[in-house]
Design a protein around this motif. Sequence first.
Motif, PDB file in Angstrom:
ATOM      1  N   HIS A 201       0.901  -1.321  -0.027  1.00 25.27           N
ATOM      2  CA  HIS A 201       0.329  -0.402  -0.112  1.00 25.27           C
ATOM      3  C   HIS A 201       0.927   1.159  -0.279  1.00 25.27           C
ATOM      4  O   HIS A 201       2.258   1.485   0.590  1.00 25.27           O
ATOM      5  N   ILE A 202       0.742   2.421  -0.719  1.00 25.67           N
ATOM      6  CA  ILE A 202       1.329   3.536  -0.797  1.00 25.67           C
ATOM      7  C   ILE A 202       0.822   4.428  -0.647  1.00 25.67           C
ATOM      8  O   ILE A 202      -0.580   4.929  -1.429  1.00 25.67           O
ATOM      9  N   MET A 203       0.887   5.894   0.495  1.00 30.19           N
ATOM     10  CA  MET A 203       0.517   6.474   0.386  1.00 30.19           C
ATOM     11  C   MET A 203       1.221   7.550   0.463  1.00 30.19           C
ATOM     12  O   MET A 203       2.557   7.821   0.580  1.00 30.19           O
ATOM     13  N   LEU A 204       0.415   9.074  -0.335  1.00 29.18           N
ATOM     14  CA  LEU A 204       1.483  10.276  -0.271  1.00 29.18           C
ATOM     15  C   LEU A 204       1.007  10.583   0.415  1.00 29.18           C
ATOM     16  O   LEU A 204      -0.455  11.339   0.635  1.00 29.18           O
ATOM     17  N   TYR A 205       1.663  11.876   1.197  1.00 25.66           N
ATOM     18  CA  TYR A 205       1.241  12.872   2.507  1.00 25.66           C
ATOM     19  C   TYR A 205       0.664  14.194   2.047  1.00 25.66           C
ATOM     20  O   TYR A 205       2.067  14.725   1.018  1.00 25.66           O
ATOM     21  N   VAL A 206      -0.277  14.759   1.616  1.00 25.48           N
ATOM     22  CA  VAL A 206       0.092  15.897   0.731  1.00 25.48           C
ATOM     23  C   VAL A 206      -1.012  17.499   1.133  1.00 25.48           C
ATOM     24  O   VAL A 206      -0.643  18.499   1.203  1.00 25.48           O
ATOM     25  N   GLY A 207      -0.455  17.268   2.939  1.00 22.43           N
ATOM     26  CA  GLY A 207      -0.831  18.414   3.685  1.00 22.43           C
ATOM     27  C   GLY A 207      -1.687  17.815   4.515  1.00 22.43           C
ATOM     28  O   GLY A 207      -2.605  16.807   5.414  1.00 22.43           O
ATOM     29  N   SER A 208      -1.893  19.183   5.646  1.00 23.63           N
ATOM     30  CA  SER A 208      -3.416  18.296   6.489  1.00 23.63           C
ATOM     31  C   SER A 208      -5.004  19.522   6.136  1.00 23.63           C
ATOM     32  O   SER A 208      -4.112  20.804   5.890  1.00 23.63           O
ATOM     33  N   GLU A 209      -5.626  19.143   6.828  1.00 23.19           N
ATOM     34  CA  GLU A 209      -7.215  19.975   7.375  1.00 23.19           C
ATOM     35  C   GLU A 209      -6.966  19.910   9.020  1.00 23.19           C
ATOM     36  O   GLU A 209      -7.238  18.537   9.413  1.00 23.19           O
ATOM     37  N   ASP A 210      -7.317  21.209   9.571  1.00 20.68           N
ATOM     38  CA  ASP A 210      -7.776  20.961  10.896  1.00 20.68           C
ATOM     39  C   ASP A 210      -6.981  19.943  11.755  1.00 20.68           C
ATOM     40  O   ASP A 210      -7.761  19.194  12.781  1.00 20.68           O
ATOM     41  N   GLY A 211      -5.218  19.717  11.859  1.00 24.39           N
ATOM     42  CA  GLY A 211      -4.359  19.364  12.260  1.00 24.39           C
ATOM     43  C   GLY A 211      -4.124  18.467  12.206  1.00 24.39           C
ATOM     44  O   GLY A 211      -3.690  17.021  12.213  1.00 24.39           O
ATOM     45  N   LYS A 212      -5.252  17.511  11.044  1.00 20.31           N
ATOM     46  CA  LYS A 212      -5.166  16.069  10.968  1.00 20.31           C
ATOM     47  C   LYS A 212      -4.124  16.234   9.807  1.00 20.31           C
ATOM     48  O   LYS A 212      -4.637  17.085   8.530  1.00 20.31           O
ATOM     49  N   PRO A 213      -3.418  14.970   8.905  1.00 21.19           N
ATOM     50  CA  PRO A 213      -2.933  15.036   7.808  1.00 21.19           C
ATOM     51  C   PRO A 213      -3.492  14.212   7.275  1.00 21.19           C
ATOM     52  O   PRO A 213      -4.169  13.605   7.429  1.00 21.19           O
ATOM     53  N   LEU A 214      -3.544  14.240   5.723  1.00 23.66           N
ATOM     54  CA  LEU A 214      -4.095  14.333   4.645  1.00 23.66           C
ATOM     55  C   LEU A 214      -3.201  13.065   3.417  1.00 23.66           C
ATOM     56  O   LEU A 214      -2.127  14.133   3.650  1.00 23.66           O
ATOM     57  N   ILE A 215      -3.648  11.705   3.276  1.00 25.90           N
ATOM     58  CA  ILE A 215      -3.052  10.895   2.690  1.00 25.90           C
ATOM     59  C   ILE A 215      -3.700  10.617   1.030  1.00 25.90           C
ATOM     60  O   ILE A 215      -5.204  10.471   0.980  1.00 25.90           O
ATOM     61  N   PHE A 216      -2.827  10.498  -0.105  1.00 26.56           N
ATOM     62  CA  PHE A 216      -3.544  10.380  -0.908  1.00 26.56           C
ATOM     63  C   PHE A 216      -3.252   9.296  -1.027  1.00 26.56           C
ATOM     64  O   PHE A 216      -1.597   8.576  -0.995  1.00 26.56           O
ATOM     65  N   HIS A 217      -3.799   7.772  -1.365  1.00 28.62           N
ATOM     66  CA  HIS A 217      -3.822   6.530  -1.746  1.00 28.62           C
ATOM     67  C   HIS A 217      -5.357   6.086  -2.108  1.00 28.62           C
ATOM     68  O   HIS A 217      -6.264   6.126  -2.316  1.00 28.62           O
ATOM     69  N   SER A 218      -5.089   4.574  -3.103  1.00 26.93           N
ATOM     70  CA  SER A 218      -6.136   3.545  -3.178  1.00 26.93           C
ATOM     71  C   SER A 218      -6.596   3.021  -1.968  1.00 26.93           C
ATOM     72  O   SER A 218      -6.075   1.893  -1.603  1.00 26.93           O
ATOM     73  N   LEU A 219      -7.369   3.376  -1.861  1.00 28.62           N
ATOM     74  CA  LEU A 219      -8.330   2.818  -0.938  1.00 28.62           C
ATOM     75  C   LEU A 219      -9.560   1.862  -1.406  1.00 28.62           C
ATOM     76  O   LEU A 219     -10.001   1.785  -2.111  1.00 28.62           O
ATOM     77  N   TRP A 220      -9.522  -0.027  -0.736  1.00 29.81           N
ATOM     78  CA  TRP A 220      -9.968  -0.668  -1.389  1.00 29.81           C
ATOM     79  C   TRP A 220     -11.349  -0.641  -0.887  1.00 29.81           C
ATOM     80  O   TRP A 220     -12.691  -0.819  -1.209  1.00 29.81           O
ATOM     81  N   SER A 221     -11.265  -0.977   0.554  1.00 27.93           N
ATOM     82  CA  SER A 221     -11.807  -1.039   1.608  1.00 27.93           C
ATOM     83  C   SER A 221     -11.592  -0.911   2.516  1.00 27.93           C
ATOM     84  O   SER A 221     -10.786  -0.520   3.538  1.00 27.93           O
ATOM     85  N   VAL A 222     -12.646  -0.008   3.745  1.00 25.02           N
ATOM     86  CA  VAL A 222     -12.395  -0.088   4.944  1.00 25.02           C
ATOM     87  C   VAL A 222     -13.719  -0.918   5.810  1.00 25.02           C
ATOM     88  O   VAL A 222     -14.717  -1.862   5.799  1.00 25.02           O
ATOM     89  N   LYS A 223     -12.821  -1.027   7.160  1.00 19.46           N
ATOM     90  CA  LYS A 223     -13.902  -2.047   8.000  1.00 19.46           C
ATOM     91  C   LYS A 223     -14.915  -1.197   9.260  1.00 19.46           C
ATOM     92  O   LYS A 223     -14.175  -0.334   9.470  1.00 19.46           O
ATOM     93  N   VAL A 224     -15.809  -1.269   8.750  1.00 13.04           N
ATOM     94  CA  VAL A 224     -17.113  -1.184   9.549  1.00 13.04           C
ATOM     95  C   VAL A 224     -17.883  -1.965   9.933  1.00 13.04           C
ATOM     96  O   VAL A 224     -17.852  -3.643   9.945  1.00 13.04           O
ATOM     97  N   LYS A 225     -18.658  -1.546  11.675  1.00  9.97           N
ATOM     98  CA  LYS A 225     -19.933  -2.399  12.059  1.00  9.97           C
ATOM     99  C   LYS A 225     -20.809  -2.099  11.298  1.00  9.97           C
ATOM    100  O   LYS A 225     -21.681  -1.221  10.417  1.00  9.97           O
TER     101      LYS A 225
END
Length: 79
Positions: A4-28
């Motif tokens: 998995h490759i992530m590229l840091y692109v900056g921040s918003e409201d003090g949280k880092p933002l990354i650009f990446h290819s996301l297949w899925s997220v685990k949720v309840k």
Amino acid sequence: MKGHIMLYVGSEDGKPLIFHSLWSVKVKGRNGRVVKQVVGKAIVSTLTPGSELYLASGTLLEKVSSMLILSDRCGMMRR
């Protein structure tokens, strides 16, 4: 995360933002069990993509196994 490759692109409201290819997220799911929500796109997100969907598996940063930091080598060569 292996492969998995992530590229840091900056921040918003003090949280880092990354650009990446996301297949899925685990949720309840509705029954409280953890399920995968398929995204299947390249996105800009925080380190907790899917947190608005009650992310069940922590941050991406916890899964990082290695990191390469690129610097401005041209700036280093100035005299």
